[in-house]
Motif scaffolding. Structure first.
Motif, PDB file in Angstrom:
ATOM      1  N   GLU A   1      -6.541  -9.836  -6.761  1.00 24.10           N
ATOM      2  CA  GLU A   1      -7.855 -10.521  -7.990  1.00 24.10           C
ATOM      3  C   GLU A   1      -8.481 -11.138  -7.855  1.00 24.10           C
ATOM      4  O   GLU A   1      -7.316 -12.607  -8.515  1.00 24.10           O
ATOM      5  CB  GLU A   1      -7.347  -9.236  -8.970  1.00 24.10           C
ATOM      6  N   ASP A   2      -9.189 -11.149  -7.876  1.00 24.21           N
ATOM      7  CA  ASP A   2     -10.534 -12.724  -7.441  1.00 24.21           C
ATOM      8  C   ASP A   2      -9.973 -13.478  -9.300  1.00 24.21           C
ATOM      9  O   ASP A   2     -10.674 -15.115  -9.285  1.00 24.21           O
ATOM     10  CB  ASP A   2     -11.399 -13.199  -6.992  1.00 24.21           C
ATOM     11  N   GLU A   3     -10.338 -12.908 -10.575  1.00 20.20           N
ATOM     12  CA  GLU A   3     -10.371 -13.288 -11.764  1.00 20.20           C
ATOM     13  C   GLU A   3      -9.160 -13.525 -12.336  1.00 20.20           C
ATOM     14  O   GLU A   3      -7.936 -12.481 -12.790  1.00 20.20           O
ATOM     15  CB  GLU A   3     -10.865 -12.451 -12.440  1.00 20.20           C
ATOM     16  N   GLN A   4      -8.659 -14.824 -12.862  1.00 18.22           N
ATOM     17  CA  GLN A   4      -7.332 -15.014 -12.821  1.00 18.22           C
ATOM     18  C   GLN A   4      -7.014 -14.447 -14.448  1.00 18.22           C
ATOM     19  O   GLN A   4      -5.397 -14.507 -14.512  1.00 18.22           O
ATOM     20  CB  GLN A   4      -7.729 -16.595 -12.866  1.00 18.22           C
TER      21      GLN A   4
ATOM     22  N   GLN B   1       8.847  -6.186  -9.735  1.00 18.08           N
ATOM     23  CA  GLN B   1       8.316  -7.666  -9.618  1.00 18.08           C
ATOM     24  C   GLN B   1       7.381  -8.228  -8.779  1.00 18.08           C
ATOM     25  O   GLN B   1       6.655  -7.332  -7.794  1.00 18.08           O
ATOM     26  CB  GLN B   1       9.281  -7.784  -8.456  1.00 18.08           C
ATOM     27  N   ILE B   2       6.569  -9.181  -9.641  1.00 16.79           N
ATOM     28  CA  ILE B   2       5.639  -9.551  -9.337  1.00 16.79           C
ATOM     29  C   ILE B   2       5.555  -9.991  -8.312  1.00 16.79           C
ATOM     30  O   ILE B   2       5.864 -11.615  -8.384  1.00 16.79           O
ATOM     31  CB  ILE B   2       4.517  -9.425 -10.256  1.00 16.79           C
ATOM     32  N   THR B   3       5.500  -9.592  -6.847  1.00 15.07           N
ATOM     33  CA  THR B   3       5.860 -10.934  -5.485  1.00 15.07           C
ATOM     34  C   THR B   3       4.530 -11.741  -4.969  1.00 15.07           C
ATOM     35  O   THR B   3       5.158 -12.514  -4.531  1.00 15.07           O
ATOM     36  CB  THR B   3       6.367 -10.294  -4.069  1.00 15.07           C
ATOM     37  N   ALA B   4       3.472 -11.464  -5.453  1.00 12.08           N
ATOM     38  CA  ALA B   4       2.539 -12.404  -5.181  1.00 12.08           C
ATOM     39  C   ALA B   4       1.261 -11.861  -6.174  1.00 12.08           C
ATOM     40  O   ALA B   4       0.802 -10.833  -6.533  1.00 12.08           O
ATOM     41  CB  ALA B   4       1.543 -11.772  -3.979  1.00 12.08           C
ATOM     42  N   ARG B   5       0.356 -13.160  -6.444  1.00 11.69           N
ATOM     43  CA  ARG B   5      -1.529 -12.874  -6.836  1.00 11.69           C
ATOM     44  C   ARG B   5      -2.114 -13.337  -6.143  1.00 11.69           C
ATOM     45  O   ARG B   5      -2.023 -14.262  -5.408  1.00 11.69           O
ATOM     46  CB  ARG B   5      -1.363 -13.676  -8.120  1.00 11.69           C
ATOM     47  N   VAL B   6      -2.818 -12.776  -5.417  1.00  8.20           N
ATOM     48  CA  VAL B   6      -4.250 -13.171  -4.305  1.00  8.20           C
ATOM     49  C   VAL B   6      -5.524 -12.964  -4.749  1.00  8.20           C
ATOM     50  O   VAL B   6      -5.766 -11.955  -5.749  1.00  8.20           O
ATOM     51  CB  VAL B   6      -3.788 -12.576  -2.778  1.00  8.20           C
TER      52      VAL B   6
ATOM     53  N   ASP C   1      -6.685 -14.983   1.797  1.00  7.96           N
ATOM     54  CA  ASP C   1      -5.184 -14.676   2.046  1.00  7.96           C
ATOM     55  C   ASP C   1      -5.173 -13.467   1.795  1.00  7.96           C
ATOM     56  O   ASP C   1      -3.859 -13.389   2.037  1.00  7.96           O
ATOM     57  CB  ASP C   1      -5.516 -15.655   0.102  1.00  7.96           C
ATOM     58  N   ALA C   2      -5.764 -12.699   1.226  1.00 10.73           N
ATOM     59  CA  ALA C   2      -4.555 -10.619   1.187  1.00 10.73           C
ATOM     60  C   ALA C   2      -4.712 -10.367   2.929  1.00 10.73           C
ATOM     61  O   ALA C   2      -3.593 -10.027   2.968  1.00 10.73           O
ATOM     62  CB  ALA C   2      -5.909  -9.781   0.804  1.00 10.73           C
TER      63      ALA C   2
ATOM     64  N   SER D   1     -13.535  -5.978  -0.822  1.00 12.24           N
ATOM     65  CA  SER D   1     -11.713  -5.975  -0.519  1.00 12.24           C
ATOM     66  C   SER D   1     -12.034  -4.605   1.012  1.00 12.24           C
ATOM     67  O   SER D   1     -10.997  -5.335   1.492  1.00 12.24           O
ATOM     68  CB  SER D   1     -10.591  -5.677  -0.881  1.00 12.24           C
ATOM     69  N   PHE D   2     -12.980  -4.211   1.311  1.00 10.41           N
ATOM     70  CA  PHE D   2     -12.728  -3.664   2.309  1.00 10.41           C
ATOM     71  C   PHE D   2     -12.356  -4.376   3.932  1.00 10.41           C
ATOM     72  O   PHE D   2     -12.554  -4.015   4.699  1.00 10.41           O
ATOM     73  CB  PHE D   2     -14.479  -2.710   2.878  1.00 10.41           C
ATOM     74  N   GLY D   3     -12.986  -5.617   3.420  1.00  8.74           N
ATOM     75  CA  GLY D   3     -12.792  -6.598   4.666  1.00  8.74           C
ATOM     76  C   GLY D   3     -11.170  -6.541   4.931  1.00  8.74           C
ATOM     77  O   GLY D   3     -11.368  -7.322   6.575  1.00  8.74           O
ATOM     78  N   ILE D   4     -10.727  -6.026   4.290  1.00  9.82           N
ATOM     79  CA  ILE D   4      -8.977  -6.456   4.655  1.00  9.82           C
ATOM     80  C   ILE D   4      -8.457  -6.164   5.517  1.00  9.82           C
ATOM     81  O   ILE D   4      -7.713  -5.806   6.387  1.00  9.82           O
ATOM     82  CB  ILE D   4      -8.424  -6.307   3.091  1.00  9.82           C
TER      83      ILE D   4
END
Length: 256
Positions: A8-11, A30-35, A40-41, A64-67
């Motif tokens: 998510e790009d909006e903090q 458990q939140i392991t990462a915020r990207v 970075d994803a 996000s389809f670029g991922i």
């Protein structure tokens, strides 16, 4: 323990989602990462396989389809986005669920229950139809319909029709509605350019992105620049001048 990644790009939206998840499943998630972006994803998901991914459609550096163009992802997905008109059914069919911003805790609870019942114990899921759905979303000109903003400790969601303009002030981004209210908003003007309908919004300079509905009148400020009178008429509007390098594009936009 359910390992969760939030893309998510909006903090503000990411923090709010994390807070709700931990409130709903304090001993299980458990939140392991915020990207915040595609790059970075891709890097993170290349070496990690979370149990569940929450993913926005539009990120700071692209859709996000670029991922999925770069790596194979088989973790269950829940999409979190403000696009409420496009491919909703397709996304529900090809992911765990599709949640609209601002996310309602009851909807999030139902999505978590669906994940726990259907997807939690699967080693992988089939996302073969996901690319087609994402391409359909982009082809349909899926521009953001609502923005989550904050005023002090209060959160609210504004429909895009009510937005007058966005203003960058240092590292902060503010949204002004047509009624004259000013809200703190996540993101940058550059990130907004891919999220807003270009027929309705135009970035006139480094500081302002204006809606057509906000323009009262305009006049030449110099031979190569145009001064806009905007509503609401705030003190900051003194800087609502179309820059020289954008002036021709602005005229074409008015004539579109």
């Amino acid at each position: 323990m359910i390992e969760v990644v939030i893309i998510e790009d909006e903090q503000l939206a990411a923090r709010e989602l994390e807070k709700m998840l931990l409130n709903l499943r304090p001993d299980q998630i458990q939140i392991t990462a915020r990207v915040e972006n595609v790059k970075d994803a891709v890097k993170y998901l290349s070496s990690h396989k979370p149990n569940l991914i929450f993913m926005d459609i539009h990120l700071g550096d692209g859709n996000s389809f670029g991922i999925f163009d770069k790596i194979s992802v088989d973790s269950p997905l829940i999409f979190t986005t403000a696009y409420d008109q496009y491919a909703i059914q397709a996304f529900k069919q090809n992911s765990v669920d599709y949640l609209l911003k601002p996310i309602d805790p009851d909807d999030l609870e139902m999505a978590l229950q669906k994940f726990e019942k259907t997807y939690q114990n699967k080693e992988s899921i089939d996302l073969s139809s996901l690319q087609q759905s994402l391409n359909h979303l982009v082809a349909g000109n899926a521009y953001q319909e609502r923005f989550m903003v904050s005023l002090g400790d209060r959160l609210c969601s504004l429909e895009v029709d009510k937005i007058a303009y966005f203003m960058a002030d240092g590292k902060s981004l503010y949204l002004f509605d047509l009624d004259g209210h000013r809200y703190l908003c996540d993101g940058t003007l550059s990130s907004l350019e891919s999220k807003l309908d270009p027929k309705r919004f135009f970035r006139i300079n480094r500081k302002f992105m204006v809606s057509y509905a906000s323009i009262i009148d305009m006049h030449y400020y110099s031979k190569t620049r145009i001064k806009l009178n905007l509503k609401p008429d705030q003190a900051e509007c003194i800087d609502a001048i179309v820059s020289q390098d954008r002036c021709n594009d602005f005229k074409r936009w008015l004539n579109d």
